[in-house]
Motif scaffolding. Structure first.
Motif, mmCIF file in Angstrom:
data_model
loop_
_atom_site.group_PDB
_atom_site.id
_atom_site.type_symbol
_atom_site.label_atom_id
_atom_site.label_comp_id
_atom_site.label_asym_id
_atom_site.label_seq_id
_atom_site.Cartn_x
_atom_site.Cartn_y
_atom_site.Cartn_z
ATOM 1 N N GLY A 196 0.907 -1.099 -0.010
ATOM 2 C CA GLY A 196 -0.193 -0.063 0.054
ATOM 3 C C GLY A 196 0.819 1.278 0.011
ATOM 4 O O GLY A 196 0.334 2.559 -0.131
ATOM 5 N N ARG A 197 2.197 1.212 -0.071
ATOM 6 C CA ARG A 197 2.950 2.346 0.048
ATOM 7 C C ARG A 197 3.853 2.330 -1.295
ATOM 8 O O ARG A 197 4.137 1.277 -1.976
ATOM 9 C CB ARG A 197 3.989 2.333 1.137
ATOM 10 N N PRO A 198 4.005 3.596 -1.849
ATOM 11 C CA PRO A 198 4.877 3.576 -3.036
ATOM 12 C C PRO A 198 6.242 3.545 -2.888
ATOM 13 O O PRO A 198 6.793 3.513 -1.672
ATOM 14 C CB PRO A 198 4.614 5.134 -3.638
ATOM 15 N N ARG A 199 6.955 3.245 -3.756
ATOM 16 C CA ARG A 199 8.428 2.922 -3.750
ATOM 17 C C ARG A 199 8.997 4.091 -3.368
ATOM 18 O O ARG A 199 8.815 5.385 -3.653
ATOM 19 C CB ARG A 199 8.810 2.591 -5.249
ATOM 20 N N ASN A 200 10.248 4.107 -2.612
ATOM 21 C CA ASN A 200 11.242 5.144 -2.089
ATOM 22 C C ASN A 200 11.773 5.734 -3.318
ATOM 23 O O ASN A 200 12.466 5.052 -4.315
ATOM 24 C CB ASN A 200 12.128 4.384 -1.407
ATOM 25 N N PRO A 201 11.730 6.893 -3.365
ATOM 26 C CA PRO A 201 12.312 7.731 -4.587
ATOM 27 C C PRO A 201 13.686 7.663 -4.898
ATOM 28 O O PRO A 201 14.191 7.757 -5.905
ATOM 29 C CB PRO A 201 11.808 9.173 -4.297
ATOM 30 N N ASP A 202 14.470 7.412 -3.800
ATOM 31 C CA ASP A 202 15.833 7.410 -3.672
ATOM 32 C C ASP A 202 16.188 6.053 -4.395
ATOM 33 O O ASP A 202 17.148 5.865 -5.161
ATOM 34 C CB ASP A 202 16.430 7.632 -2.301
ATOM 35 N N GLY A 203 15.793 4.980 -3.963
ATOM 36 C CA GLY A 203 15.853 3.673 -4.496
ATOM 37 C C GLY A 203 15.487 3.761 -6.070
ATOM 38 O O GLY A 203 16.357 3.132 -6.658
ATOM 39 N N LEU A 204 14.581 4.332 -6.480
ATOM 40 C CA LEU A 204 14.060 4.461 -7.614
ATOM 41 C C LEU A 204 14.981 5.161 -8.728
ATOM 42 O O LEU A 204 15.496 4.628 -9.829
ATOM 43 C CB LEU A 204 12.558 5.192 -8.065
ATOM 44 N N ALA A 205 15.480 6.353 -7.933
ATOM 45 C CA ALA A 205 16.616 6.985 -8.561
ATOM 46 C C ALA A 205 17.822 6.105 -8.904
ATOM 47 O O ALA A 205 18.305 6.298 -10.009
ATOM 48 C CB ALA A 205 16.882 8.462 -7.746
ATOM 49 N N ASP A 206 18.308 5.468 -7.957
ATOM 50 C CA ASP A 206 19.320 4.458 -8.173
ATOM 51 C C ASP A 206 19.386 3.400 -9.122
ATOM 52 O O ASP A 206 20.132 3.617 -10.037
ATOM 53 C CB ASP A 206 19.763 3.708 -6.662
ATOM 54 N N GLN A 207 17.977 3.050 -9.247
ATOM 55 C CA GLN A 207 17.803 1.963 -10.446
ATOM 56 C C GLN A 207 17.857 2.504 -11.642
ATOM 57 O O GLN A 207 18.270 2.223 -12.617
ATOM 58 C CB GLN A 207 16.514 1.221 -10.190
ATOM 59 N N MET A 208 17.088 3.878 -11.757
ATOM 60 C CA MET A 208 17.211 4.592 -13.025
ATOM 61 C C MET A 208 18.523 4.937 -13.552
ATOM 62 O O MET A 208 18.912 4.849 -14.603
ATOM 63 C CB MET A 208 16.285 5.945 -13.123
ATOM 64 N N LYS A 209 19.357 5.263 -12.447
ATOM 65 C CA LYS A 209 20.950 5.410 -12.744
ATOM 66 C C LYS A 209 21.662 4.259 -13.479
ATOM 67 O O LYS A 209 22.460 4.326 -14.376
ATOM 68 C CB LYS A 209 21.761 6.151 -11.581
ATOM 69 N N GLN A 210 21.360 3.082 -12.900
ATOM 70 C CA GLN A 210 22.105 1.721 -13.101
ATOM 71 C C GLN A 210 21.566 1.505 -14.777
ATOM 72 O O GLN A 210 22.232 0.960 -15.243
ATOM 73 C CB GLN A 210 21.424 0.857 -12.146
ATOM 74 N N HIS A 211 20.175 2.027 -15.046
ATOM 75 C CA HIS A 211 19.969 1.947 -16.401
ATOM 76 C C HIS A 211 20.253 2.820 -17.287
ATOM 77 O O HIS A 211 19.811 3.033 -18.637
ATOM 78 C CB HIS A 211 18.363 1.555 -16.577
ATOM 79 N N GLY A 212 21.064 4.017 -16.721
ATOM 80 C CA GLY A 212 21.782 4.864 -17.884
ATOM 81 C C GLY A 212 20.590 6.149 -18.069
ATOM 82 O O GLY A 212 20.806 6.775 -18.788
ATOM 83 N N LEU A 213 19.571 6.131 -17.062
ATOM 84 C CA LEU A 213 18.699 7.419 -17.093
ATOM 85 C C LEU A 213 19.018 8.444 -16.162
ATOM 86 O O LEU A 213 19.165 8.147 -14.842
ATOM 87 C CB LEU A 213 17.372 6.804 -16.809
ATOM 88 N N PRO A 214 19.540 9.589 -16.611
ATOM 89 C CA PRO A 214 20.030 10.707 -15.758
ATOM 90 C C PRO A 214 18.978 11.343 -15.170
ATOM 91 O O PRO A 214 18.061 11.972 -15.677
ATOM 92 C CB PRO A 214 20.777 11.623 -16.823
ATOM 93 N N VAL A 215 18.836 10.997 -13.879
ATOM 94 C CA VAL A 215 17.652 11.437 -13.045
ATOM 95 C C VAL A 215 17.565 12.943 -12.856
ATOM 96 O O VAL A 215 16.515 13.521 -13.354
ATOM 97 C CB VAL A 215 17.623 10.848 -11.596
ATOM 98 N N ARG A 216 18.643 13.497 -12.532
ATOM 99 C CA ARG A 216 18.727 15.035 -12.462
ATOM 100 C C ARG A 216 18.348 15.810 -13.735
ATOM 101 O O ARG A 216 17.528 16.750 -13.734
ATOM 102 C CB ARG A 216 19.976 15.489 -11.774
ATOM 103 N N ALA A 217 19.106 15.180 -14.690
ATOM 104 C CA ALA A 217 18.738 15.948 -15.790
ATOM 105 C C ALA A 217 17.285 15.951 -16.469
ATOM 106 O O ALA A 217 16.593 16.926 -17.001
ATOM 107 C CB ALA A 217 19.869 15.228 -17.124
ATOM 108 N N ALA A 218 16.632 14.509 -16.170
ATOM 109 C CA ALA A 218 15.347 14.184 -16.610
ATOM 110 C C ALA A 218 14.415 15.254 -15.703
ATOM 111 O O ALA A 218 13.612 15.790 -16.377
ATOM 112 C CB ALA A 218 14.912 12.811 -16.509
ATOM 113 N N ARG A 219 14.762 15.297 -14.503
ATOM 114 C CA ARG A 219 13.805 16.126 -13.430
ATOM 115 C C ARG A 219 14.077 17.533 -13.984
ATOM 116 O O ARG A 219 12.916 18.356 -14.254
ATOM 117 C CB ARG A 219 14.335 16.060 -12.235
ATOM 118 N N ASN A 220 15.124 18.186 -14.287
ATOM 119 C CA ASN A 220 15.281 19.516 -14.607
ATOM 120 C C ASN A 220 14.648 19.819 -15.881
ATOM 121 O O ASN A 220 13.895 20.705 -16.230
ATOM 122 C CB ASN A 220 16.819 20.082 -14.873
#
Length: 111
Positions: free
Chosen positions: A38-62
């Motif tokens: 019933g709780r969403p995923r932790n954003p920090d863990g999701l950001a780490d996984q996105m980085k592992q897949h080559g998805l630049p989190v900060r650049a995408a957010r900006n």
């Protein structure tokens, strides 16, 4: 919405793992469920996984913030992104987006 291929694949996998729709009884299904039911995923863990897949989190957010600030008033963007109104206003100035004419027109149209 146009997504990077790696992110689209991850989202497709998450959607495929969702349980079959159940009759409504107060439970909600999350696209990115967390370890606690019933709780969403932790954003920090999701950001780490996105980085592992080559998805630049900060650049995408900006990029998303810059796109939103060109279409919406800064106060709305502040609420959507969880940033201060002053920060949203600075981003609006960086984007060359002034809502002053819109706000002035709203003031004139009020009785």
């Amino acid at each position: 919405m146009l997504l990077p291929p790696a992110l689209a694949t991850l989202l497709d996998e998450q959607i495929a793992q969702l349980p079959a729709p159940q009759p409504p009884h107060g439970r909600r299904h999350l696209l990115l469920p967390g370890a606690v039911p019933g709780r969403p995923r932790n954003p920090d863990g999701l950001a780490d996984q996105m980085k592992q897949h080559g998805l630049p989190v900060r650049a995408a957010r900006n990029t998303a913030l810059m796109e939103a600030i060109t279409d919406l008033p800064p106060i709305i963007v502040a609420d959507l992104f969880g940033i201060s109104p002053a920060t949203a206003h600075r981003w609006s100035q960086l984007a060359g987006n002034s809502w002053a004419p819109y706000l002035a027109a709203r003031q004139r149209s009020r009785p």
